[in-house]
Design an enzyme around this catalytic site. Sequence first.
Site, PDB file in Angstrom:
ATOM      1  N   ARG A 139      35.352  46.985  48.908  1.00  0.00           N
ATOM      2  CA  ARG A 139      36.546  47.381  49.666  1.00  0.00           C
ATOM      3  C   ARG A 139      36.315  48.722  50.389  1.00  0.00           C
ATOM      4  O   ARG A 139      37.205  49.577  50.442  1.00  0.00           O
ATOM      5  CB  ARG A 139      37.769  47.511  48.753  1.00  0.00           C
ATOM      6  CG  ARG A 139      38.193  46.230  48.071  1.00  0.00           C
ATOM      7  CD  ARG A 139      38.725  45.219  49.079  1.00  0.00           C
ATOM      8  NE  ARG A 139      39.408  44.140  48.388  1.00  0.00           N
ATOM      9  CZ  ARG A 139      38.788  43.097  47.841  1.00  0.00           C
ATOM     10  NH1 ARG A 139      37.487  42.975  47.928  1.00  0.00           N
ATOM     11  NH2 ARG A 139      39.485  42.164  47.235  1.00  0.00           N
TER      12      ARG A 139
ATOM     13  N   SER B 222      46.408  42.874  46.262  1.00  0.00           N
ATOM     14  CA  SER B 222      46.074  43.789  45.163  1.00  0.00           C
ATOM     15  C   SER B 222      46.454  45.205  45.568  1.00  0.00           C
ATOM     16  O   SER B 222      46.007  45.682  46.605  1.00  0.00           O
ATOM     17  CB  SER B 222      44.572  43.769  44.885  1.00  0.00           C
ATOM     18  OG  SER B 222      44.149  42.490  44.525  1.00  0.00           O
TER      19      SER B 222
ATOM     20  N   GLU C 206      44.280  50.398  46.464  1.00  0.00           N
ATOM     21  CA  GLU C 206      43.434  49.695  47.417  1.00  0.00           C
ATOM     22  C   GLU C 206      44.137  49.652  48.775  1.00  0.00           C
ATOM     23  O   GLU C 206      43.495  49.589  49.806  1.00  0.00           O
ATOM     24  CB  GLU C 206      43.189  48.269  46.897  1.00  0.00           C
ATOM     25  CG  GLU C 206      42.106  47.519  47.615  1.00  0.00           C
ATOM     26  CD  GLU C 206      42.593  46.237  48.247  1.00  0.00           C
ATOM     27  OE1 GLU C 206      41.785  45.591  48.915  1.00  0.00           O
ATOM     28  OE2 GLU C 206      43.772  45.902  48.098  1.00  0.00           O
TER      29      GLU C 206
HETATM   30  N1  EPU Z   1      44.000  39.397  34.829  1.00  0.00           N
HETATM   31  C1  EPU Z   1      44.900  39.464  33.794  1.00  0.00           C
HETATM   32  N2  EPU Z   1      46.219  39.632  34.114  1.00  0.00           N
HETATM   33  C2  EPU Z   1      46.659  39.746  35.379  1.00  0.00           C
HETATM   34  C3  EPU Z   1      45.728  39.688  36.444  1.00  0.00           C
HETATM   35  C4  EPU Z   1      44.386  39.514  36.145  1.00  0.00           C
HETATM   36  O1  EPU Z   1      44.531  39.369  32.615  1.00  0.00           O
HETATM   37  O2  EPU Z   1      47.853  39.901  35.567  1.00  0.00           O
HETATM   38  C5  EPU Z   1      42.571  39.148  34.529  1.00  0.00           C
HETATM   39  C6  EPU Z   1      42.202  37.718  34.930  1.00  0.00           C
HETATM   40  O3  EPU Z   1      42.462  36.797  33.881  1.00  0.00           O
HETATM   41  C7  EPU Z   1      40.736  37.824  35.222  1.00  0.00           C
HETATM   42  C8  EPU Z   1      40.600  39.225  35.774  1.00  0.00           C
HETATM   43  O4  EPU Z   1      41.751  39.961  35.349  1.00  0.00           O
HETATM   44  O5  EPU Z   1      39.970  37.722  34.047  1.00  0.00           O
HETATM   45  C9  EPU Z   1      40.472  39.249  37.283  1.00  0.00           C
HETATM   46  O6  EPU Z   1      41.626  38.646  37.865  1.00  0.00           O
HETATM   47  P1  EPU Z   1      41.577  37.811  39.245  1.00  0.00           P
HETATM   48  O7  EPU Z   1      40.495  36.797  39.194  1.00  0.00           O
HETATM   49  O8  EPU Z   1      42.958  37.339  39.522  1.00  0.00           O
HETATM   50  O9  EPU Z   1      41.096  38.852  40.317  1.00  0.00           O
HETATM   51  P2  EPU Z   1      41.400  40.398  40.543  1.00  0.00           P
HETATM   52  O10 EPU Z   1      40.210  41.175  40.072  1.00  0.00           O
HETATM   53  O11 EPU Z   1      42.717  40.752  39.948  1.00  0.00           O
HETATM   54  C10 EPU Z   1      40.281  40.451  42.894  1.00  0.00           C
HETATM   55  C11 EPU Z   1      40.619  40.947  44.257  1.00  0.00           C
HETATM   56  C12 EPU Z   1      41.550  39.970  44.965  1.00  0.00           C
HETATM   57  C13 EPU Z   1      40.839  38.630  45.057  1.00  0.00           C
HETATM   58  C14 EPU Z   1      40.503  38.165  43.636  1.00  0.00           C
HETATM   59  C15 EPU Z   1      39.690  36.888  43.632  1.00  0.00           C
HETATM   60  C16 EPU Z   1      40.513  43.378  44.182  1.00  0.00           C
HETATM   61  C17 EPU Z   1      41.292  44.656  44.213  1.00  0.00           C
HETATM   62  N3  EPU Z   1      41.245  42.263  44.187  1.00  0.00           N
HETATM   63  O12 EPU Z   1      41.489  40.449  42.137  1.00  0.00           O
HETATM   64  O13 EPU Z   1      41.763  40.461  46.284  1.00  0.00           O
HETATM   65  O14 EPU Z   1      41.649  37.661  45.686  1.00  0.00           O
HETATM   66  O15 EPU Z   1      39.689  39.177  42.980  1.00  0.00           O
HETATM   67  O16 EPU Z   1      38.408  37.145  44.072  1.00  0.00           O
HETATM   68  O17 EPU Z   1      39.295  43.402  44.163  1.00  0.00           O
HETATM   69  C18 EPU Z   1      43.193  41.864  47.555  1.00  0.00           C
HETATM   70  O18 EPU Z   1      42.221  42.595  47.711  1.00  0.00           O
HETATM   71  O19 EPU Z   1      44.316  42.130  48.056  1.00  0.00           O
HETATM   72  C19 EPU Z   1      43.057  40.666  46.733  1.00  0.00           C
HETATM   73  C20 EPU Z   1      44.080  39.848  46.460  1.00  0.00           C
END
Ligand code: EPU
Length: 337
Positions: A166, A238, A333
Amino acid sequence: MKNRIVTDKSLLDMNTFGISARTAYYAEFSSVYELRAVLADPQVAGLPRRVVGGGSNILLQGDFPGLILHPAAQEISLLEKTGDTVVIRAEAGVEWDLFVAWNVARGYAGLENLSLIPGYVGASVIQNIGAYGVEACEAVREVEIFRTDTGLTETIPAEKCRFGYRDSIFKRELFGKAIVLSVMFVLSTVPRFRLDYGDLRAEVERRGGATIENVRQAVIAIRESKLPDPKVLGNSGSFFKNPVVSEAMSAELTAKYPDMPAYPVPDGVKLAAGWLIDHAGWKGRRMGNAGVHDRQALVLVNSGGATGAEILALARAIQDDIHEKFGVDIEPEVNIL
Ligand code: EPU
């Protein structure tokens, strides 16, 4: 040339958080010629300036006292097709997901994991958008910018864009000095599927196996199941970045919380901010008109009529709590204007 600058414009429809705020000056541009004319206008001389495309990654703290520039050029051109490789240029004002769909429809692979991300092509390189194991920078060849400090256009090859998680040169050394005009992407007619993130492979299999179109549809389905539609519930995706911590810190936390997600990255271990926020008990909570989404704790939402200050107050309360409970600092972010 007629003056294209609008004064005292509402930004309500220009930010997906749905914050009601105004900008002192606003102008659209679809060419360098128009951009130069706007920037040379004495009424905006010396005022702060920001470019806002889809407004999907900003939080407006209040009224903006300067000039908001909006990229309006929307052309997509196929520049080259050699063997399996295609080179495509998209102008900054093209909606990102229209661009992904355009490529998927033609069998050009590389961006399908980035389906349904809101925002414009111009912002995709500033933010280096990423999802489901793929980042935009992997497909970028070069970025054409306008330099506000020199008044000239410049082409920056991808290797000089300092892309990171990012992150890019446009958020650092060139912050406030570069306006993205277009981006040149290199895609392929031979897909190299990347399906190892989360439930993606299972979702693709359910649709009959790996094709570019099935990956796009699977990503859309996963995103729609977790992320709120900004047209229904204001949000900027996010709100925080996933923090990178030292191996020692990660080991300490994993000993305490064995189910905590942790991924090794070159400079340490990346933790899931969503997991931390969720496990600190914030999911679904509200403070005034600002809330934490009930299906993805990394997403802050405008529950109706929230001000930027209310969203920021919630964000700060979460940051403090995560610091206190886990000893980890999480950073926004979204771009705060
Ligand atoms: N998790 C939880 N609880 C929650 C949310 C997440 O336990 O409420 C855990 C999930 O179970 C998983 C881990 O955290 O093990 C990661 O969650 P997720 O796969 O939903 O992805 P993220 O890391 O929360 C990132 C990006 C998203 C992107 C997703 C999928 C960032 C800041 N965010 O989210 O990007 O869609 O991965 O690749 O890196 C954005 O940048 O606006 C965005 C939506």
